[in-house]
Structure formats: C-alpha cells, structure tokens
Scaffold this motif. Structure first.
Motif, PDB file in Angstrom:
ATOM      1  N   VAL A 324       0.823  -1.208   0.000  1.00 48.00           N
ATOM      2  CA  VAL A 324       0.000   0.000   0.000  1.00 48.00           C
ATOM      3  C   VAL A 324       0.864   1.267   0.000  1.00 48.00           C
ATOM      4  CG1 VAL A 324      -1.778   1.281   1.258  1.00 48.00           C
ATOM      5  CG2 VAL A 324      -1.858  -1.227   1.157  1.00 48.00           C
ATOM      6  N   ARG A 327       1.932   2.066  -3.598  1.00 49.17           N
ATOM      7  CA  ARG A 327       0.759   2.440  -4.396  1.00 49.17           C
ATOM      8  C   ARG A 327       0.313   3.860  -4.051  1.00 49.17           C
ATOM      9  NH1 ARG A 327      -3.852   0.217  -3.695  1.00 49.17           N
ATOM     10  NH2 ARG A 327      -3.574  -1.176  -1.898  1.00 49.17           N
ATOM     11  N   THR A 328       0.349   4.195  -2.765  1.00 47.48           N
ATOM     12  CA  THR A 328      -0.035   5.534  -2.329  1.00 47.48           C
ATOM     13  C   THR A 328       0.946   6.580  -2.836  1.00 47.48           C
ATOM     14  OG1 THR A 328      -1.048   4.598  -0.335  1.00 47.48           O
ATOM     15  CG2 THR A 328      -0.535   6.952  -0.300  1.00 47.48           C
ATOM     16  N   CYS A 360      -2.961   1.156  -8.112  1.00 47.87           N
ATOM     17  CA  CYS A 360      -2.640   2.526  -7.698  1.00 47.87           C
ATOM     18  C   CYS A 360      -3.826   3.480  -7.819  1.00 47.87           C
ATOM     19  CB  CYS A 360      -1.463   3.057  -8.507  1.00 47.87           C
ATOM     20  SG  CYS A 360       0.079   2.170  -8.229  1.00 47.87           S
TER      21      CYS A 360
END
Length: 463
Positions: A324, A327-328, A360
């Motif tokens: 995560v 992706r952030t 994403c």
C-alpha cells in the motif's frame, strides 16, 4: 565513420520452437566461461530471451528490431551494444521465428524485420539451429533450401538440436556432408533443461533467480560438450568490418540541468524494458533510480518522475496490491503533476484494480486477464499532447498481452493505431498505454519526459 571489427554470428532456425534460445543462451554462457567477453543480441521486440542472454553474458541483452527503431539504426545499435561497457570479443545474435519470417504488417514488404534481413544488415554469417528430433536424411534437403533461398544470406553452418542417439547423429552428419554445409555441433534431447513458460512465453530470468542461473550454467555445459566452439569462433571472425558510427544516446538528446530523479520500475513484476531507454534518460540529464513495486514501500528520495514498463503484474497482483505504501506514493506523484510513463504492465499497475486486486488508482479503468492474446506490430499516432509526445507524433511499437482494460481509453487518449478507436490514457502528467516502444526509435521522448520532470522539480522548490 570508422571501421569496427566485431566477430559475430546470427543463430537462426527454420521455424519457431527449434531451440534457438537454449542454444544461443548456452553458446553465450560457454564462450563467456572461456573468458571471452560476449555481446548478446536478439532480433525482434522480445524482452524475455535477452534476459537469459544477459544472465549468461554478464552484460545487457539488446534487441535489434527494424520496425521499432528503423533500418538505419540497426548497425549503430549493434555496435553500441558490442562496444558497451567494453568491447566484446564476439557477438551472438539470436534470431526470431523462422529465418525468413518477417513482420506481418500491411505497410511493409514480406521478410521485413526478419532474421535474414538483420543478418544481411550486419553482414553476419548465419548458424541454422535445426530441430532434428523427427527427421533423418531429409535434413539435407531442408538445409539446402535455406542455404540457397536468398544469396544475400550466408549460411555458415548448422547446429543439430534434439538429436536422439549416436546413430541418429551419424545419419544427420552424413546427409549434411553431401549438402556441403558444415555441422558445427549436435545437442541431444535433454528435457531437464526445459525452460518454464506461461501465457506470454518463457518465464523471465529475473523471476527464476537462482534456478535461472543454474539453467544457464547447464545450457553452457551442454553447448560446450556438443558444439565446436572453435569452429563457431572462426566463423564469427570471418565477418567483415562494419563501417558505421556506434549509436550514442548523448547525441540523441539535449541534457537538462538539475538532474531530476526518474524512478524506473524493476524487480520480478516489471522485467520488460530496453536498455536504451534508461541510457537515453540518463543522457537527457536524469538521475535514474530503480524501484521494485513488490518490495520498496516508497519511491526513491526526490523522485520527480516514474517509468513503469512491461512485465507480469498479473502474476504478482496480490503482492503489488499489498504494498500500500508504494501504491499511495505513486498516486501522490501523479496528483502532484509528476510525469509517469506506463507501458502495458505499467497501465495495469496504474489502474483501479487488476483481477479484483486494488492497484494505484491513478487511472479510472479496471483491468483483468483475458483469454485472447493481443500481439503484433502497431503503427500509431499520438492523439493528445503528453509528457512523451506531441499530438500528431507517429511511432512504431508492438502490443503483447492477455489482459483487457475497461475502458480501454480515457477522455484524452494516448494513441490510435486501428479503426477500432483510440487507446490508452494521456491525462495530465500521466501517459499509459498497451503500446510497447523502444525509445531508441523515438529518442525525443526521453528529452521531453526528463524536461517535464525538471519542471516539476522547479515548481516544487518554490512551494
């Protein structure tokens, strides 16, 4: 323009699946084990075979593709690869499909982009890899036909692959002796050296890690035992000098000041890329860093732009989704106006989801595996000004995937290459598409992309 003596051979075959990649990789490994510096090359757009070549040679495997880069760049790019990072003792070029099989595109003549065309451009002798598993004396007729079909192609020898026994080898050699084509080696059927494959071909070397290293070493030992390496080297050294100027990425772009950091996705999920892309980015003034979306939880410090090439994110969707943090960070980079160039697997990574796994979310599209293979060369035109190209720019690329995006294009599409409609996304600072490009064929893209990254850096400094 100076003369360059580069001993070289081209490994070809009558058809696909004759064992070219195994023999080429084994030959590169065997010659490297002798202490020679080998320059590995691959005809066509394929990303996977050069990965095995590079593993065997200890330097990047490079592609030679007339469609992607243009005929005038083939010899310069070959020389660049053969001389970088240091001059090679010999170059091994693996062909594509059958020797005379070329691009299936209405805009070019039959045989365009074929192994035969590249061998002629390089003035390189050809070694024909023949799958002898299901033939005996007929091999002579086959080889005779390939030797005489095109007088411009010099067939210098044959390597017999998948030979069944000593008696089988004797029959094959006697038949070819009458045909007047030297037999440079004979390799037995060895199922243990089979390279695993999946929906788009072989499993990339980077994904197999230690297993790939062992396979390459075993292939080298098999070729060392079954092929006359001295005869191969004599044939390679018979190639004439090449009179051309090596390709130089620094001559293709104007460097930007400021050294903006450009991250390039790597690791097992993103193994598809051409070495010339990162060389052009660096020549354009970028500080190129690698990021692995499977393991790195943040972009490299100071990242102003991101390149996400091809690969197999569908195989690693769970792990990519679980990261995560990265992706952030990618979504934040896009929101801040940082340039992002994504090809095929990169498009999947930027989407909302891949086979139900959150990605994403930079692009408002969902992606999933599909039974249909999309494969072929594409002549595309840019429909929208973007961080890669101005609207109206024409490029040549290739498409290779078993996934779909829904929708397949945004309000401001990236490209159009067929009557089926536009494709891809060119929104803000993001350019994402299924189209694979070799930036050596359109080097201005690197300069445009790095310039966009530098502008982000200037803006950020004043916030």
């Amino acid at each position: 323009m100076s003369a360059h003596r580069v001993p070289r051979i081209v490994l070809a075959a009558p058809a696909s699946n004759a064992g070219k990649t195994s023999i080429a990789t084994g030959l590169i490994a065997a010659l490297t084990a002798r202490g020679l510096t080998v320059s590995p090359h691959k005809v066509g757009p394929d990303y996977i075979d050069p990965g095995y070549h590079g593993l065997a040679a200890g330097r990047p495997g490079r592609n030679l593709d007339n469609w992607l880069v243009g005929e005038d760049r083939i010899v310069p790019l070959f020389l660049h690869g053969a001389l970088t990072p240091r001059p090679a003792d010999v170059a091994v070029v693996e062909g594509v499909m059958g020797l005379f099989d070329g691009a299936a595109h209405a805009s070019v003549e039959p045989g365009y982009g074929s192994t035969a065309q590249v061998a002629t451009q390089l003035a390189a002798p050809v070694v024909l890899v023949v799958d002898a598993a299901a033939q005996a004396r007929s091999v002579a007729a086959l080889v005779h036909g390939f030797a005489t079909f095109d007088p411009a192609v010099r067939l210098g020898g044959v390597v017999l692959n998948r030979v069944g026994s000593d008696r089988h080898e004797t029959i094959l050699r006697e038949a070819l002796g009458a045909a007047g084509v030297p037999v440079l080696g004979a390799v037995r059927r060895i199922e243990a050296l089979h390279t695993p494959s999946r929906h788009l071909g072989l499993v990339p070397a980077a994904e197999r890690s230690a297993q790939a290293v062992r396979t390459v070493g075993a292939l080298g030992a098999v070729v060392e035992a079954g092929v006359d390496l001295d005869a191969v080297l004599r044939l390679a050294r018979s190639a004439p000098d090449l009179h051309d100027t090596p390709w130089d990425p620094a001559a293709e772009v104007t460097p930007i000041e400021g050294r903006p950091v450009v991250a390039v996705a790597g690791g097992p999920a993103f193994t598809f890329g051409y070495a010339e892309t990162t060389e052009l980015l660096a020549a354009a003034g970028a500080d190129v860093r690698t990021v692995d979306p499977l393991t790195d939880e943040a972009l490299p410090e100071g990242t102003r732009a991101l390149v996400v090439g091809g690969g197999f994110p569908e195989v690693h969707a769970g792990a990519l989704s679980a990261n995560v943090g990265l992706r952030t960070a990618v979504a934040a980079l896009a929101a801040a106006g940082g340039p992002i160039a994504a090809e095929c697997a990169g498009l999947l990574y930027l989407s909302r989801e891949l086979d139900g796994a959150p990605m994403c979310g930079v692009l408002d599209t969902g992606t999933a595996m599909h039974s249909r293979l999309a494969l072929g060369y594409r002549a595309a035109v840019a429909l929208t000004d973007s961080v890669l190209a101005a609207a109206g720019t024409r490029v040549r690329g290739h498409e290779f995937h078993r996934t779909t995006a829904d929708p397949g294009a945004g309000a401001t599409p990236a490209w159009q290459w067929s009557a089926d409609g536009p494709e891809g996304f060119a929104q803000g600072s993001v350019h994402a598409s299924y189209l694979h490009l070799n930036w050596a064929g359109s080097p201005g893209m690197a300069g445009r992309f790095v310039a966009a990254a530098a502008r982000v850096g200037v803006l950020s400094a004043h916030r």
